[in-house]
Motif scaffolding. Structure first.
Motif, mmCIF file in Angstrom:
data_model
loop_
_atom_site.group_PDB
_atom_site.id
_atom_site.type_symbol
_atom_site.label_atom_id
_atom_site.label_comp_id
_atom_site.label_asym_id
_atom_site.label_seq_id
_atom_site.Cartn_x
_atom_site.Cartn_y
_atom_site.Cartn_z
ATOM 1 N N SER A 236 93.124 32.612 35.626
ATOM 2 C CA SER A 236 91.850 32.829 36.298
ATOM 3 C C SER A 236 90.807 31.867 35.747
ATOM 4 C CB SER A 236 91.372 34.278 36.125
ATOM 5 O OG SER A 236 91.124 34.554 34.756
ATOM 6 N N VAL A 237 89.675 31.833 36.421
ATOM 7 C CA VAL A 237 88.535 31.034 35.975
ATOM 8 C C VAL A 237 87.299 31.917 36.072
ATOM 9 C CG1 VAL A 237 88.228 30.074 38.292
ATOM 10 C CG2 VAL A 237 87.223 28.910 36.333
ATOM 11 N N GLU A 238 86.436 31.836 35.067
ATOM 12 C CA GLU A 238 85.215 32.646 35.028
ATOM 13 C C GLU A 238 83.989 31.746 35.164
ATOM 14 O OE1 GLU A 238 84.915 35.117 31.624
ATOM 15 O OE2 GLU A 238 86.579 36.419 32.187
ATOM 16 N N ILE A 239 83.049 32.208 35.990
ATOM 17 C CA ILE A 239 81.763 31.530 36.166
ATOM 18 C C ILE A 239 80.674 32.542 35.819
ATOM 19 C CG2 ILE A 239 80.233 30.337 37.754
ATOM 20 C CD1 ILE A 239 82.674 29.563 39.386
ATOM 21 N N HIS A 240 79.782 32.184 34.913
ATOM 22 C CA HIS A 240 78.701 33.067 34.487
ATOM 23 C C HIS A 240 77.367 32.444 34.882
ATOM 24 C CE1 HIS A 240 81.185 35.689 31.783
ATOM 25 N NE2 HIS A 240 81.972 34.624 31.845
ATOM 26 N N VAL A 241 76.561 33.209 35.596
ATOM 27 C CA VAL A 241 75.205 32.805 35.966
ATOM 28 C C VAL A 241 74.236 33.728 35.214
ATOM 29 C CG1 VAL A 241 73.547 32.495 37.831
ATOM 30 C CG2 VAL A 241 75.981 31.997 38.215
ATOM 31 N N THR A 242 73.381 33.149 34.386
ATOM 32 C CA THR A 242 72.515 33.953 33.509
ATOM 33 C C THR A 242 71.054 33.591 33.713
ATOM 34 O OG1 THR A 242 72.745 32.330 31.726
ATOM 35 C CG2 THR A 242 74.332 34.140 31.778
ATOM 36 N N ASP A 243 70.215 34.520 33.327
ATOM 37 C CA ASP A 243 68.775 34.255 33.330
ATOM 38 C C ASP A 243 68.134 35.152 32.270
ATOM 39 O OD1 ASP A 243 67.568 36.817 34.516
ATOM 40 O OD2 ASP A 243 68.986 36.272 36.093
ATOM 41 N N ARG A 244 66.881 34.893 31.973
ATOM 42 C CA ARG A 244 66.134 35.658 30.961
ATOM 43 C C ARG A 244 65.026 36.462 31.614
ATOM 44 N NH1 ARG A 244 68.001 36.369 26.081
ATOM 45 N NH2 ARG A 244 65.890 36.230 25.169
ATOM 46 N N GLY A 245 65.306 37.011 32.812
ATOM 47 C CA GLY A 245 64.307 37.771 33.532
ATOM 48 C C GLY A 245 64.344 39.245 33.193
ATOM 49 N N PRO A 246 63.762 40.081 34.049
ATOM 50 C CA PRO A 246 63.714 41.531 33.780
ATOM 51 C C PRO A 246 65.065 42.200 33.931
ATOM 52 C CG PRO A 246 62.776 41.041 35.928
ATOM 53 C CD PRO A 246 63.023 39.723 35.275
ATOM 54 N N GLY A 247 66.008 41.541 34.598
ATOM 55 C CA GLY A 247 67.322 42.133 34.772
ATOM 56 C C GLY A 247 67.343 43.211 35.837
ATOM 57 N N ILE A 248 68.447 43.917 35.919
ATOM 58 C CA ILE A 248 68.623 45.010 36.881
ATOM 59 C C ILE A 248 69.094 46.231 36.125
ATOM 60 C CG2 ILE A 248 69.903 45.803 38.916
ATOM 61 C CD1 ILE A 248 70.110 42.950 39.848
ATOM 62 N N ALA A 249 68.453 47.338 36.345
ATOM 63 C CA ALA A 249 68.827 48.575 35.656
ATOM 64 C C ALA A 249 70.263 48.961 36.004
ATOM 65 C CB ALA A 249 67.864 49.695 36.048
ATOM 66 N N PRO A 250 70.973 49.569 35.073
ATOM 67 C CA PRO A 250 72.386 49.918 35.326
ATOM 68 C C PRO A 250 72.587 50.760 36.575
ATOM 69 C CG PRO A 250 71.853 50.172 32.990
ATOM 70 C CD PRO A 250 70.568 49.897 33.694
ATOM 71 N N GLU A 251 71.634 51.648 36.898
ATOM 72 C CA GLU A 251 71.825 52.515 38.063
ATOM 73 C C GLU A 251 71.709 51.752 39.378
ATOM 74 O OE1 GLU A 251 67.544 53.103 36.560
ATOM 75 O OE2 GLU A 251 69.563 52.888 35.740
ATOM 76 N N PHE A 252 71.179 50.512 39.327
ATOM 77 C CA PHE A 252 71.047 49.708 40.540
ATOM 78 C C PHE A 252 72.064 48.568 40.616
ATOM 79 C CE2 PHE A 252 66.594 51.271 40.040
ATOM 80 C CZ PHE A 252 66.552 52.028 41.191
ATOM 81 N N GLN A 253 72.867 48.393 39.569
ATOM 82 C CA GLN A 253 73.739 47.218 39.516
ATOM 83 C C GLN A 253 74.863 47.246 40.548
ATOM 84 O OE1 GLN A 253 75.125 46.542 35.523
ATOM 85 N NE2 GLN A 253 73.092 45.998 34.749
ATOM 86 N N GLU A 254 75.128 48.391 41.118
ATOM 87 C CA GLU A 254 76.125 48.454 42.196
ATOM 88 C C GLU A 254 75.451 48.578 43.556
ATOM 89 O OE1 GLU A 254 79.798 48.009 43.738
ATOM 90 O OE2 GLU A 254 79.254 47.882 41.602
#
Length: 452
Positions: A376-394
């Motif tokens: 497999s190959v993994e691609i990670h896209v990151t940022d240093r923003g406010p993020g997303i709360a776990p209850e909204f990540q899906e």
């Protein structure tokens, strides 16, 4: 063959099924094993001669012994000489010493002694057996010899010409077992190839349709159950292709019908004299236009019809970073100089652009990395923003879902970026998940399988 067909028609048996092939494989393996066992038995006298007790010589020796034991001593040498043949020679000896046998610790004939005593009807008869290896050093007279004591304490000597009587019972049984297993494996291999080949082509056709919706139908072949599965898949494939074609035509019509009234609304807005009301109307029209364009792009998604091809995934990431740099946005990149991947480059690019747009729009210090793993190959896209709360990540992967309540184009899109990106990744057989790294921000992890 006509009789077999008539029986099959009478009983209503299918012509070619998986069950039939399993039964035929079992029967063929058994018949092949029996045939090889018969061949081994026929060739046993040539290369795998059985022990002395299995050749029938014991019965002959017992018969000659009974005859010689019942006649006067004067007639015994002649009868012994007359009883000799190609299989063995017999000789009457008045004394045991006349045999001139080599000294051995235990000349008792354990393997054939009980049989001979039973044939002679003399439970206490003395019987001695010698092999060519008992003569040390090896002499010209080294041979198989059998000494049987008669009732008057004279002896009868049977000699077999020096030759290898072959393998013992255990090695011969092991050889037969190996031949049986080999024949069974050979028959099973032929039968399984007959079953596996159409299954492999079925699986290959299904994988091809997963990456190419314009793929032709799969050839119908193999046993009845496999043919029925292929026919069902081809029917499903035709329905999906028909649905995609109808959807494309429908979306093209909707796109035309929606853009026309929006254009008229903008033209009519030019005649509004109140600048504030005119500005509000234009904002609403622009927002509606953006929503229509985004929705049509999401549902149409012509990249799904793109055929898979080999391309440089690392170079694609470098190109994306350069495009953002040209727009004045710095995106950190951690990727090898080259990595060949088989997939749909337009679709992959669209998914990564959506992810990077979100990282730029909602966060700071956007970055993208590529890491090759086993399979497999993994691609990670990151940022240093406010993020997303776990209850909204899906929930954010549902179409049109946005964490903020407004749909202002300046604060975000219409909620189709992440769903479109995940749809493209899933169509490649991969996964797209969100993670909240330690220290804040958001990390989007894309895993794509690598075709072997």
């Amino acid at each position: 063959m006509s009789v077999v067909r008539a029986v099959r028609a009478t009983l209503g048996l299918p012509r070619d099924t998986v069950a039939r092939w399993i039964a035929l494989t079992t029967v063929a393996a058994m018949l092949t094993s029996l045939a090889l066992n018969g061949v081994v038995s026929l060739l046993g006298g040539v290369w795998a001669r059985p022990p002395l007790t299995e050749t029938g010589l014991m019965e002959k020796a017992a018969a000659v012994t009974r005859i010689i034991d019942s006649v006067p001593p004067a007639q015994r040498p002649g009868i012994a000489s007359a009883a000799s043949d190609k299989a063995f020679t017999s000789q009457w000896l008045p004394r045991h010493e006349d045999a001139r046998m080599p000294p051995v610790d235990d000349p008792d004939f354990r393997s054939g002694g009980p049989l001979l005593r039973r044939l002679l009807d003399r439970p206490t008869a003395k019987i001695e057996a010698y092999e060519p290896t008992d003569w040390v050093p090896q002499l010209a007279e080294s041979r198989y010899s059998l000494l049987i004591e008669l009732r008057d304490q004279s002896w009868l000597l049977f000699s077999v010409p020096t030759r290898s009587w072959g393998l013992s019972e255990l090695p011969r049984n092991l050889i037969i077992l190996v031949l049986i297993l080999s024949s069974t494996l050979l028959v099973a291999l032929v039968a399984t190839r007959h079953l596996a080949t159409p299954l492999e082509r079925f699986a290959k056709g299904a994988r091809r349709f997963g990456v190419d919706f314009k793929a032709p139908p799969i050839a119908v072949e193999g046993p009845r159950e496999i043919r029925e599965a292929i026919l069902a898949f081809n029917g499903m494939q035709a329905q999906i292709q028909h649905f995609l074609q109808d959807r494309t035509q429908m979306l093209a019509a909707i796109s035309h019908d929606l853009r026309a009234p929006l254009t008229r609304m903008r033209l009519r807005g030019e005649f509004i004299e109140d600048p504030e009301q005119q500005s509000r109307l234009f904002r609403d029209v622009d927002e509606m236009q953006a929503m229509v364009n985004s929705a049509l792009e999401f549902f149409r998604d012509d990249a799904r019809l793109e055929q898979a091809t080999a391309f440089d995934l690392a170079e694609l990431l470098h190109t994306l970073v350069d495009d953002f740099k040209d727009a004045g946005i710095d995106v950190a990149l951690d990727a090898p100089p080259r990595y060949v991947f088989v997939g749909r480059p337009i679709g992959i690019k669209r998914a990564l652009v959506n992810l990077l747009d979100n990282a730029v729009k909602y966060g700071m210090e956007p970055g993208i990395s590529l890491r090759a793993l086993a399979g497999s190959v993994e691609i990670h896209v990151t940022d240093r923003g406010p993020g997303i709360a776990p209850e909204f990540q899906e929930k954010v992967f549902a179409p049109f879902f946005r964490i903020e309540g407004s749909r202002n184009k300046h604060t975000g899109g219409v909620g189709l970026g992440l769903p479109a990106a995940r749809a493209i990744v899933l169509e490649h057989g991969g996964s797209l998940t969100l993670e909240s790294p330690y220290g804040g921000g958001l990390e989007v992890k894309v895993v794509l399988p690598v075709s072997v």
